[in-house]
Design a protein around this motif. Structure first.
Motif, PDB file in Angstrom:
ATOM      1  N   GLY A  81      -4.532   4.598  -0.965  1.00 41.83           N
ATOM      2  CA  GLY A  81      -3.322   3.905  -0.530  1.00 41.83           C
ATOM      3  C   GLY A  81      -2.262   3.889  -1.620  1.00 41.83           C
ATOM      4  N   ALA A  82      -2.680   3.693  -2.873  1.00 39.11           N
ATOM      5  CA  ALA A  82      -1.729   3.708  -3.987  1.00 39.11           C
ATOM      6  C   ALA A  82      -1.091   5.087  -4.129  1.00 39.11           C
ATOM      7  N   PHE A  83      -1.916   6.131  -4.022  1.00 41.42           N
ATOM      8  CA  PHE A  83      -1.378   7.499  -4.099  1.00 41.42           C
ATOM      9  C   PHE A  83      -0.404   7.747  -2.952  1.00 41.42           C
ATOM     10  N   HIS A  84      -0.784   7.345  -1.746  1.00 39.65           N
ATOM     11  CA  HIS A  84       0.069   7.555  -0.577  1.00 39.65           C
ATOM     12  C   HIS A  84       1.381   6.785  -0.720  1.00 39.65           C
ATOM     13  N   ALA A  85       1.313   5.541  -1.182  1.00 42.02           N
ATOM     14  CA  ALA A  85       2.536   4.755  -1.369  1.00 42.02           C
ATOM     15  C   ALA A  85       3.444   5.436  -2.392  1.00 42.02           C
ATOM     16  N   GLY A  86       2.864   5.981  -3.463  1.00 38.89           N
ATOM     17  CA  GLY A  86       3.659   6.699  -4.450  1.00 38.89           C
ATOM     18  C   GLY A  86       4.367   7.908  -3.857  1.00 38.89           C
TER      19      GLY A  86
END
Length: 156
Positions: A81-86
């Protein structure tokens, strides 16, 4: 073996958090037309695993191990999720491919032509400036760490 109350709470969180997050994902998809992109699907898979591991912890020893593995799966979903949000916020490059939902029944060509195109680098919905992927990161990270901390507590 009976679980300590803090481990029992950890077990409930390990089952409840991914179930609620997946429920919210499916509600947004089927109730509000927010179809998942490829990276959205990647975030769901660890939650499915976490539910399975948490259910396993109710019947198979060592229960604390299965709960800890569920917590790790939740943390993995949060990391995705953190990667996707980035990617959504343009902090780094993500996938260049787009995805469409699989639609069953009827004419397959018509289904493909009329399916919505979902890009991984566009925020479909946000609350307080945080996308769904960002919320998954926040909730999953806090829940995963909380579960592991609860498991570390020693019986009184």
């Amino acid at each position: 073996m009976t679980l300590h109350p803090s481990a029992k709470l950890a077990q409930r969180l390990a089952l409840g958090v991914p179930a609620l997050l997946l429920g919210g994902a499916y509600l947004s998809q089927y109730g509000f037309g927010l179809y998942p992109c490829e990276m959205c699907w990647w975030q769901r898979y660890p939650h499915f695993a976490a539910i399975g591991l948490a259910l396993l912890s109710t019947v198979v020893e060592p229960k604390r191990l299965w709960i800890a593995l569920a917590a790790l799966a939740i943390l993995i979903s949060g990391a995705i999720g953190a990667f996707h949000a980035g990617v959504e916020y343009g902090w780094w490059e993500g996938l260049t491919a787009c995805s469409t939902p699989t639609l069953g029944g009827g004419d397959p060509l018509e289904a493909i032509m009329n399916a919505p195109l979902v890009r991984c680098d566009e925020v479909q919905w946000s609350l307080f400036g945080i996308s769904l992927a960002g919320w998954n990161f926040l909730i999953s990270s806090v829940a995963g760490v909380a579960i592991l901390l609860l498991l570390r507590r020693k019986p009184a």
